[in-house]
Design a protein around this motif. Structure first.
Motif, PDB file in Angstrom:
ATOM      1  N   VAL A  12       0.742  -1.292   0.115  1.00  0.00           N
ATOM      2  CA  VAL A  12       0.120   0.027  -0.028  1.00  0.00           C
ATOM      3  C   VAL A  12       1.100   1.468  -0.219  1.00  0.00           C
ATOM      4  O   VAL A  12       0.700   2.276  -0.605  1.00  0.00           O
ATOM      5  CB  VAL A  12      -1.188  -0.449   1.115  1.00  0.00           C
ATOM      6  N   VAL A  13       1.704   1.354   0.484  1.00  0.00           N
ATOM      7  CA  VAL A  13       2.677   2.674   0.914  1.00  0.00           C
ATOM      8  C   VAL A  13       4.088   2.900  -0.375  1.00  0.00           C
ATOM      9  O   VAL A  13       4.217   3.769  -0.512  1.00  0.00           O
ATOM     10  CB  VAL A  13       3.389   2.624   2.285  1.00  0.00           C
ATOM     11  N   ILE A  14       3.749   1.964  -1.286  1.00  0.00           N
ATOM     12  CA  ILE A  14       5.103   1.880  -1.771  1.00  0.00           C
ATOM     13  C   ILE A  14       4.608   1.894  -3.286  1.00  0.00           C
ATOM     14  O   ILE A  14       4.217   1.295  -4.074  1.00  0.00           O
ATOM     15  CB  ILE A  14       5.943   0.453  -2.180  1.00  0.00           C
ATOM     16  N   GLY A  15       4.507   3.555  -4.166  1.00  0.00           N
ATOM     17  CA  GLY A  15       3.793   3.826  -5.173  1.00  0.00           C
ATOM     18  C   GLY A  15       4.533   3.840  -6.246  1.00  0.00           C
ATOM     19  O   GLY A  15       5.806   4.179  -6.083  1.00  0.00           O
ATOM     20  N   ASN A  16       3.676   3.203  -7.631  1.00  0.00           N
ATOM     21  CA  ASN A  16       4.613   3.941  -8.591  1.00  0.00           C
ATOM     22  C   ASN A  16       5.440   4.979  -9.124  1.00  0.00           C
ATOM     23  O   ASN A  16       4.515   5.190 -10.178  1.00  0.00           O
ATOM     24  CB  ASN A  16       3.970   2.756  -9.727  1.00  0.00           C
ATOM     25  N   ASN A  17       4.933   5.856  -8.593  1.00  0.00           N
ATOM     26  CA  ASN A  17       5.979   7.226  -8.623  1.00  0.00           C
ATOM     27  C   ASN A  17       6.903   7.496 -10.293  1.00  0.00           C
ATOM     28  O   ASN A  17       7.370   8.799 -10.166  1.00  0.00           O
ATOM     29  CB  ASN A  17       5.757   7.728  -7.229  1.00  0.00           C
ATOM     30  N   GLY A  18       7.342   6.410 -10.061  1.00  0.00           N
ATOM     31  CA  GLY A  18       8.468   5.963 -11.246  1.00  0.00           C
ATOM     32  C   GLY A  18       8.296   6.208 -12.785  1.00  0.00           C
ATOM     33  O   GLY A  18       7.562   6.598 -13.596  1.00  0.00           O
ATOM     34  N   ASN A  19       7.867   4.875 -12.690  1.00  0.00           N
ATOM     35  CA  ASN A  19       7.343   4.094 -14.646  1.00  0.00           C
ATOM     36  C   ASN A  19       6.146   4.145 -14.645  1.00  0.00           C
ATOM     37  O   ASN A  19       5.826   4.512 -15.843  1.00  0.00           O
ATOM     38  CB  ASN A  19       7.180   2.477 -13.920  1.00  0.00           C
ATOM     39  N   PHE A  20       5.151   4.994 -13.693  1.00  0.00           N
ATOM     40  CA  PHE A  20       4.130   5.374 -14.067  1.00  0.00           C
ATOM     41  C   PHE A  20       3.818   6.594 -13.812  1.00  0.00           C
ATOM     42  O   PHE A  20       3.319   7.700 -15.004  1.00  0.00           O
ATOM     43  CB  PHE A  20       2.012   4.258 -13.431  1.00  0.00           C
ATOM     44  N   GLY A  21       4.000   7.508 -12.784  1.00  0.00           N
ATOM     45  CA  GLY A  21       3.705   8.490 -12.378  1.00  0.00           C
ATOM     46  C   GLY A  21       4.685   9.474 -12.929  1.00  0.00           C
ATOM     47  O   GLY A  21       3.777  10.567 -14.023  1.00  0.00           O
ATOM     48  N   LEU A  22       5.829   9.214 -13.329  1.00  0.00           N
ATOM     49  CA  LEU A  22       6.290  10.598 -14.466  1.00  0.00           C
ATOM     50  C   LEU A  22       5.000  10.385 -15.197  1.00  0.00           C
ATOM     51  O   LEU A  22       5.039  11.831 -15.816  1.00  0.00           O
ATOM     52  CB  LEU A  22       7.361  10.226 -14.994  1.00  0.00           C
ATOM     53  N   PRO A  23       5.385   9.768 -17.083  1.00  0.00           N
ATOM     54  CA  PRO A  23       4.498   9.478 -17.720  1.00  0.00           C
ATOM     55  C   PRO A  23       3.617  10.292 -17.887  1.00  0.00           C
ATOM     56  O   PRO A  23       3.037  10.993 -18.326  1.00  0.00           O
ATOM     57  CB  PRO A  23       4.859   8.332 -18.504  1.00  0.00           C
ATOM     58  N   ILE A  24       2.700  10.022 -16.571  1.00  0.00           N
ATOM     59  CA  ILE A  24       1.119  10.064 -16.321  1.00  0.00           C
ATOM     60  C   ILE A  24       1.486  11.644 -16.203  1.00  0.00           C
ATOM     61  O   ILE A  24       0.219  12.145 -17.061  1.00  0.00           O
ATOM     62  CB  ILE A  24      -0.308   9.524 -15.144  1.00  0.00           C
ATOM     63  N   ALA A  25       2.011  11.899 -15.321  1.00  0.00           N
ATOM     64  CA  ALA A  25       2.465  13.703 -14.594  1.00  0.00           C
ATOM     65  C   ALA A  25       2.025  14.097 -15.739  1.00  0.00           C
ATOM     66  O   ALA A  25       1.318  15.251 -16.190  1.00  0.00           O
ATOM     67  CB  ALA A  25       3.008  13.539 -13.809  1.00  0.00           C
ATOM     68  N   LEU A  26       3.009  13.877 -16.623  1.00  0.00           N
ATOM     69  CA  LEU A  26       3.343  14.975 -18.456  1.00  0.00           C
ATOM     70  C   LEU A  26       2.466  15.216 -18.841  1.00  0.00           C
ATOM     71  O   LEU A  26       2.238  16.001 -19.617  1.00  0.00           O
ATOM     72  CB  LEU A  26       4.793  14.087 -18.810  1.00  0.00           C
ATOM     73  N   LEU A  27       1.495  14.218 -19.288  1.00  0.00           N
ATOM     74  CA  LEU A  27       0.814  13.720 -19.793  1.00  0.00           C
ATOM     75  C   LEU A  27      -0.569  14.374 -19.855  1.00  0.00           C
ATOM     76  O   LEU A  27      -1.469  14.647 -20.063  1.00  0.00           O
ATOM     77  CB  LEU A  27       0.281  12.321 -20.703  1.00  0.00           C
ATOM     78  N   ALA A  28      -0.712  14.023 -18.400  1.00  0.00           N
ATOM     79  CA  ALA A  28      -2.487  14.921 -17.522  1.00  0.00           C
ATOM     80  C   ALA A  28      -1.305  16.231 -17.598  1.00  0.00           C
ATOM     81  O   ALA A  28      -2.811  17.263 -18.097  1.00  0.00           O
ATOM     82  CB  ALA A  28      -2.870  13.902 -16.578  1.00  0.00           C
ATOM     83  N   LEU A  29      -0.639  16.322 -17.065  1.00  0.00           N
ATOM     84  CA  LEU A  29      -0.212  17.966 -16.411  1.00  0.00           C
ATOM     85  C   LEU A  29       0.492  18.505 -16.626  1.00  0.00           C
ATOM     86  O   LEU A  29       0.839  20.005 -16.325  1.00  0.00           O
ATOM     87  CB  LEU A  29      -0.101  17.946 -14.681  1.00  0.00           C
ATOM     88  N   GLY A  30       1.245  18.374 -17.689  1.00  0.00           N
ATOM     89  CA  GLY A  30       1.968  19.077 -18.890  1.00  0.00           C
ATOM     90  C   GLY A  30       3.835  19.351 -18.158  1.00  0.00           C
ATOM     91  O   GLY A  30       3.665  18.603 -17.526  1.00  0.00           O
ATOM     92  N   ARG A  31       4.199  20.083 -18.195  1.00  0.00           N
ATOM     93  CA  ARG A  31       5.709  20.249 -18.096  1.00  0.00           C
ATOM     94  C   ARG A  31       5.588  20.241 -16.867  1.00  0.00           C
ATOM     95  O   ARG A  31       6.376  19.837 -15.499  1.00  0.00           O
ATOM     96  CB  ARG A  31       6.680  21.071 -18.400  1.00  0.00           C
TER      97      ARG A  31
END
Length: 301
Positions: free
Chosen positions: A99-118
């Motif tokens: 629960v506490v170890i989230g995928n903020n690398g493989n998933f988080g970085l590209p999704i943040a770029l696509l959803a929220l921009g630079r």
């Protein structure tokens, strides 16, 4: 309609690149350690350095993001502990770690770029580094490492991303200007990081296709992809976040369980089968929940 747009414009590109990794894993015998080293030592540090040099994230915003993420993580751990109460120690620890170890690398970085921009990517890098600290401190502590805080601190200190961030901060604060050739080389590496981490995610999932559904797996996955984003909304409101900071925090907390959680569980022999199943199930489930979160973010922000 907003959810459909999020699925097509944000989730679909991520899925397609990850599926390429899955296909490669099924077609060839690829060395995941090599791919991991390319990402960890070559591409992600360049992305971190480049982000620090170009980011508009202020120190105040960074403190808010880090504090908010850590608070959500702590609350999520308590929820997982309550859900795992009464189970044997190995199962309980594996559920909490999942629960506490989230995928903020493989998933988080590209999704943040696509959803929220630079801007979203810059803030996602701050959260990603925070998640690495959580992963290599809380993760080993939960899953059976006996190295203590000193070993955990040394692990974080040895991460190339840590030194890349420090170097970026020094260069930026000093006002130094990198030679054009060096700057462009780092930028090229940074641009390769996003697709490569998705390829790596696909490779990891393609090589570990087993999914064993059980009550602990279902519960841990539900907490990770449903309860944690809801906790993030509450924390964001509590801290009076708004705009990009609110969106970045909530989106980061909507990510599934990190594949590295399985690697840590395997390293320490702490119910890796359960963690692997949570990784697979939460990743699949998050495709829908992240689309919902992305669709709701404009109204929340």
């Amino acid at each position: 309609m907003a959810i459909l747009t999020a699925l097509i414009e944000v989730i679909l590109p991520v899925v397609l690149v990850a599926l390429a990794g899955v296909a490669l894993a099924r077609a060839f015998r690829l060395d995941m350690d090599t791919v991991g080293k390319i990402n960890l030592y070559g591409l992600t540090p360049a992305l971190a350095f480049d982000s620090v040099m170009k980011t508009e994230v202020s120190s105040g915003q960074a403190v808010q993001l880090v504090g908010g993420y850590l608070l959500v993580t702590a609350l999520a751990g308590l929820v997982a502990l309550a859900g795992a109460w009464g189970r044997d120690g190995a199962t309980r620890r594996a559920m909490i770690a999942s629960v506490v170890i989230g995928n903020n690398g493989n998933f988080g970085l590209p999704i943040a770029l696509l959803a929220l921009g630079r801007t979203g990517l810059d803030q996602a890098v701050v959260i990603f580094v925070t998640s690495l600290v959580v992963m290599y401190t809380v993760g080993p502590a939960l899953l059976g490492s006996h190295g203590g805080l000193r070993d955990a601190a040394l692990t974080v200190a040895k991460l190339p991303v840590t030194w890349a961030l420090l170097a970026g901060l020094i260069v930026r604060s000093s006002g130094w200007v990198l030679p054009v050739g060096i700057g462009r080389g780092i930028e090229l590496l940074a641009q390769a990081a996003i697709p490569m981490v998705l390829i790596a995610l696909g490779l990891q999932l393609g090589q570990r296709s087993s999914l064993r559904l059980s009550a602990p797996v279902l519960l841990a996955s539900a907490i990770r992809v449903v309860a944690v984003p809801m906790l993030a909304v509450g924390v964001a409101l509590l801290l009076h976040l708004d705009g990009p900071e609110l969106s970045s925090l909530i989106l980061a907390c909507a990510m599934p369980t990190a594949v590295n959680a399985f690697m840590l569980a395997r390293e320490y022999g702490s119910n890796p089968e359960l963690v692997a199943s949570v990784v697979a199930l939460s990743t699949l489930a998050s495709l829908g929940t992240i689309a919902v979160v992305v669709a709701l973010l404009p109204g929340l922000a």
